[in-house]
Motif scaffolding. Structure first.
Motif, short mmCIF file in Angstrom:
data_model
loop_
_atom_site.label_atom_id
_atom_site.label_comp_id
_atom_site.label_asym_id
_atom_site.label_seq_id
_atom_site.Cartn_x
_atom_site.Cartn_y
_atom_site.Cartn_z
N VAL A 1 -28.81 42.53 -76.22
CA VAL A 1 -27.97 43.04 -77.30
C VAL A 1 -28.48 42.57 -78.66
O VAL A 1 -28.40 43.29 -79.65
N GLN A 2 -29.02 41.35 -78.72
CA GLN A 2 -29.46 40.79 -79.99
C GLN A 2 -30.98 40.64 -80.06
O GLN A 2 -31.50 39.88 -80.88
N SER A 3 -31.70 41.34 -79.21
CA SER A 3 -33.16 41.17 -79.13
C SER A 3 -33.86 41.72 -80.37
O SER A 3 -33.35 42.58 -81.09
N ILE A 4 -35.04 41.20 -80.61
CA ILE A 4 -35.89 41.65 -81.70
C ILE A 4 -36.83 42.73 -81.15
O ILE A 4 -37.55 42.48 -80.19
N PRO A 5 -36.84 43.92 -81.74
CA PRO A 5 -37.70 44.98 -81.22
C PRO A 5 -39.17 44.70 -81.49
O PRO A 5 -39.52 43.91 -82.38
N ALA A 6 -40.06 45.33 -80.74
CA ALA A 6 -41.49 45.18 -80.98
C ALA A 6 -41.81 45.62 -82.40
O ALA A 6 -41.23 46.59 -82.92
N PHE A 7 -42.73 44.91 -83.05
CA PHE A 7 -43.06 45.22 -84.44
C PHE A 7 -43.92 46.48 -84.56
O PHE A 7 -43.79 47.26 -85.49
N TYR A 8 -44.81 46.66 -83.57
CA TYR A 8 -45.69 47.84 -83.58
C TYR A 8 -45.29 48.82 -82.49
O TYR A 8 -44.86 48.42 -81.42
N PRO A 9 -45.42 50.13 -82.77
CA PRO A 9 -45.90 50.72 -84.03
C PRO A 9 -44.86 50.54 -85.14
O PRO A 9 -43.65 50.52 -84.87
N LYS A 10 -45.33 50.43 -86.39
CA LYS A 10 -44.41 50.31 -87.51
C LYS A 10 -43.60 51.59 -87.63
O LYS A 10 -44.16 52.69 -87.57
N ARG A 11 -42.30 51.45 -87.80
CA ARG A 11 -41.43 52.62 -87.81
C ARG A 11 -40.14 52.26 -88.52
O ARG A 11 -39.88 51.09 -88.81
N ASP A 12 -39.33 53.25 -88.75
CA ASP A 12 -38.03 53.05 -89.39
C ASP A 12 -37.08 52.41 -88.37
O ASP A 12 -36.74 53.01 -87.35
N LEU A 13 -36.64 51.18 -88.67
CA LEU A 13 -35.71 50.47 -87.80
C LEU A 13 -34.38 50.22 -88.50
O LEU A 13 -33.67 49.28 -88.18
N SER A 14 -34.06 51.08 -89.46
CA SER A 14 -32.87 50.86 -90.28
C SER A 14 -31.57 51.26 -89.59
O SER A 14 -30.49 50.92 -90.08
N GLU A 15 -31.63 51.95 -88.48
CA GLU A 15 -30.41 52.35 -87.77
C GLU A 15 -29.64 51.11 -87.33
O GLU A 15 -30.17 50.23 -86.65
N PRO A 16 -28.37 50.98 -87.70
CA PRO A 16 -27.61 49.76 -87.35
C PRO A 16 -27.41 49.63 -85.86
O PRO A 16 -27.22 50.61 -85.15
N THR A 17 -27.44 48.40 -85.38
CA THR A 17 -27.23 48.13 -83.96
C THR A 17 -25.75 47.96 -83.66
O THR A 17 -24.91 47.86 -84.56
N PHE A 18 -25.44 47.87 -82.38
CA PHE A 18 -24.06 47.66 -81.95
C PHE A 18 -23.50 46.36 -82.53
O PHE A 18 -22.34 46.30 -82.95
N GLN A 19 -24.35 45.32 -82.58
CA GLN A 19 -23.90 44.03 -83.09
C GLN A 19 -23.48 44.12 -84.56
O GLN A 19 -22.46 43.57 -84.96
N VAL A 20 -24.26 44.83 -85.36
CA VAL A 20 -23.93 45.01 -86.78
C VAL A 20 -22.62 45.76 -86.93
O VAL A 20 -21.74 45.39 -87.73
N LYS A 21 -22.47 46.83 -86.17
CA LYS A 21 -21.25 47.63 -86.25
C LYS A 21 -20.03 46.83 -85.83
O LYS A 21 -18.95 46.96 -86.41
N GLN A 22 -20.22 45.97 -84.84
CA GLN A 22 -19.11 45.14 -84.36
C GLN A 22 -18.67 44.14 -85.43
O GLN A 22 -17.47 43.95 -85.66
N VAL A 23 -19.65 43.50 -86.09
CA VAL A 23 -19.35 42.54 -87.15
C VAL A 23 -18.61 43.22 -88.29
O VAL A 23 -17.59 42.74 -88.79
N MET A 24 -19.11 44.39 -88.70
CA MET A 24 -18.49 45.11 -89.81
C MET A 24 -17.09 45.61 -89.44
O MET A 24 -16.20 45.66 -90.30
N SER A 25 -16.89 45.95 -88.18
CA SER A 25 -15.57 46.40 -87.74
C SER A 25 -14.56 45.26 -87.85
O SER A 25 -13.42 45.47 -88.30
N LEU A 26 -14.97 44.05 -87.48
CA LEU A 26 -14.08 42.89 -87.59
C LEU A 26 -13.76 42.60 -89.06
O LEU A 26 -12.63 42.24 -89.40
N ILE A 27 -14.75 42.75 -89.93
CA ILE A 27 -14.53 42.51 -91.36
C ILE A 27 -13.53 43.52 -91.92
O ILE A 27 -12.59 43.15 -92.65
N ARG A 28 -13.71 44.78 -91.56
CA ARG A 28 -12.85 45.84 -92.12
C ARG A 28 -11.44 45.81 -91.53
O ARG A 28 -10.44 45.87 -92.26
N LYS A 29 -11.34 45.70 -90.21
CA LYS A 29 -10.05 45.86 -89.55
C LYS A 29 -9.24 44.57 -89.48
O LYS A 29 -8.01 44.61 -89.49
#
Length: 454
Positions: free
Chosen positions: A89-117
């Motif tokens: 769930v909290q793993s670091i993805p492989a660096f190569y090939p270089k690509r757009d990794l800006s899509e938020p993960t489940f962990q980020v969404k969960q943290v933000m949900s707790l902050i908002r709600k």
């Protein structure tokens, strides 16, 4: 005197809120060297005075789960499988090939949900906003809170590993005003892949304790190196081959004839008390070497009294009580600040550090070669890779035969070479760089370390 934090704080005009979290050691160890910058001391987001009960409950659940998983990993067969599932769930993805990794993960969404709600962190940010100093967070959640609740000052987030997961970056990084202190080039590059704008990235290095580095000219640290090399290169094999290199980096052509202290190996267990068994296996292996005073051994129990007792019982069972306090030491403290102070003092006479590849990986910059215990979690596997890549450490051999392979490493001069590699390649100026940045307007600072010593 850079050991006098009060004196240094008075000299430095840059004060900031420094916010950490009480989970393991990593985030608080990163904050400890910045305490001279901290207005009213370092705050822990999950234990500060006046924290609302609901916030405390959320943090407590998170901390208990983290510690349970870390300990549960030691359970044969099933423990490792459960931990690997959690780590995914909290793993670091492989660096190569270089690509757009800006899509938020489940962990980020969960943290933000707790902050908002649940209004998680709203009380903390309102408290800090009454005096809108620069805010330095050594964990991502308080930085997210500060941005969400519109903290009026600058928000900085200090990454605490040599590579980081997507969890460290908010949902919409291109719109975020959080600025990052990157401890390595890889973290700076990773942040860009996660979508953080380049002008919000500062390559600073990891903050190291000033009581160990000395002032920015590193003069005292260079002197410490010379005496450490006497212990790490007793046959002068490394010194004979690399005399010019030693002179280039240290300014000295000859090593001292005698060391300032006996050869010292320090084993540090993690924040959850994991790997204590390895430390005792090493003690058992080194028993005769210790009795012959060929080596001294420090076991770091941290704030865990049960680990301290475990170590003391092992010393007694091995008939080594006469060496306790002489060639065997156990570091235990009742609080983390007391522990960090004792640990940093012990590092002054430590020649070799044995630990899992946690945030202590950065401490190889103090000219201390690392023996790497098995990593726990994705980020530690990346830390291990970083240490090996700069040549300042190696994975442990069988702990039962430490008395053999450790002394082979010493007599070959390899550990002396690893110590120099740590000094040359690892970041040393993080504490000074962070102080410089918060004392100037960010718009006036160049990014990615172009004006900052690393």
């Amino acid at each position: 005197d850079f050991r006098n934090m009060t004196q240094l704080k008075n000299k430095n005009k840059a004060h900031a809120w420094v916010v950490s979290v009480d989970m393991g050691y990593g985030h608080q160890r990163a904050a400890y060297p910045l305490r001279h910058l901290a207005y009213k001391g370092v705050l822990n987001a999950n234990t500060y005075p006046g924290i609302p009960q609901e916030d405390r409950k959320i943090w407590k659940t998170t901390r208990r789960f983290y510690e349970f998983i870390s300990r549960f990993k030691q359970v044969p067969i099933i423990g490792n499988e459960i931990f690997e599932l959690y780590d995914t769930v909290q793993s670091i993805p492989a660096f190569y090939p270089k690509r757009d990794l800006s899509e938020p993960t489940f962990q980020v969404k969960q943290v933000m949900s707790l902050i908002r709600k649940s209004h998680w962190g709203e009380h903390l940010i309102a408290k800090l906003a009454k005096k809108p100093l620069p805010l330095i967070c050594t964990f991502f959640a308080p930085a997210f809170m500060a941005e969400y609740y519109q903290y009026p000052g600058d928000i900085y987030c200090l990454a605490t590993d040599t590579d980081i997961s997507r969890a460290w970056v908010p949902q919409y990084p291109s719109r975020s005003r959080i600025k990052y202190f990157a401890p390595t080039y890889r973290v700076a590059d990773r942040l860009r892949l996660y979508g953080v704008r380049q002008h919000n990235i500062f390559l600073t290095g990891f903050p190291l304790p000033i009581e160990n580095t000395g002032p920015p000219d590193m003069r005292r640290l260079k002197q410490d190196i010379l005496y450490r090399l006497v212990n790490l290169d007793p046959k002068r094999r490394y010194a004979a081959r690399h005399n010019e290199e030693i002179h280039e980096h240290l300014g000295y052509r000859r090593l001292p004839r005698h060391a300032m202290h006996p050869l010292m190996l320090t084993f540090a267990v993690g924040g959850a008390g994991a790997q204590r068994e390895i430390a005792v296996t090493v003690l058992r292996s080194l028993r005769q070497r210790i009795l012959q005073h060929q080596i001294s051994y420090t076991m770091v129990a941290g704030i865990h009294n049960e680990v301290s007792k475990f170590f003391r019982d092992a010393v007694r069972d091995l008939g080594l009580m006469s060496e306790l306090g002489k060639h065997i030491h156990i570091i235990f403290a009742n609080s983390k600040n007391e522990y960090f102070a004792k640990f940093n003092e012990a590092l002054l006479t430590t020649d070799i550090l044995w630990s899992k590849p946690s945030e202590l990986s950065f401490y190889t910059a103090l000219v201390i070669p690392l023996i790497i215990a098995p990593p726990i979690g994705s980020q530690e596997r990346f830390n291990r890779k970083w240490v090996e890549s700069i040549g300042s450490g190696a994975v442990q051999e069988d702990p039962e035969y430490t008395h053999e392979w450790l002394f082979d490493w010493i007599h070959s001069g390899w550990l002396a070479e690893a110590a120099i590699q740590g000094f040359v390649e690892a970041p040393k100026f993080g504490t000074f760089n962070i102080a410089k940045i918060i004392s100037e307007k960010p718009s006036e600072m160049k990014v990615m370390g172009t004006v900052l010593p690393y």
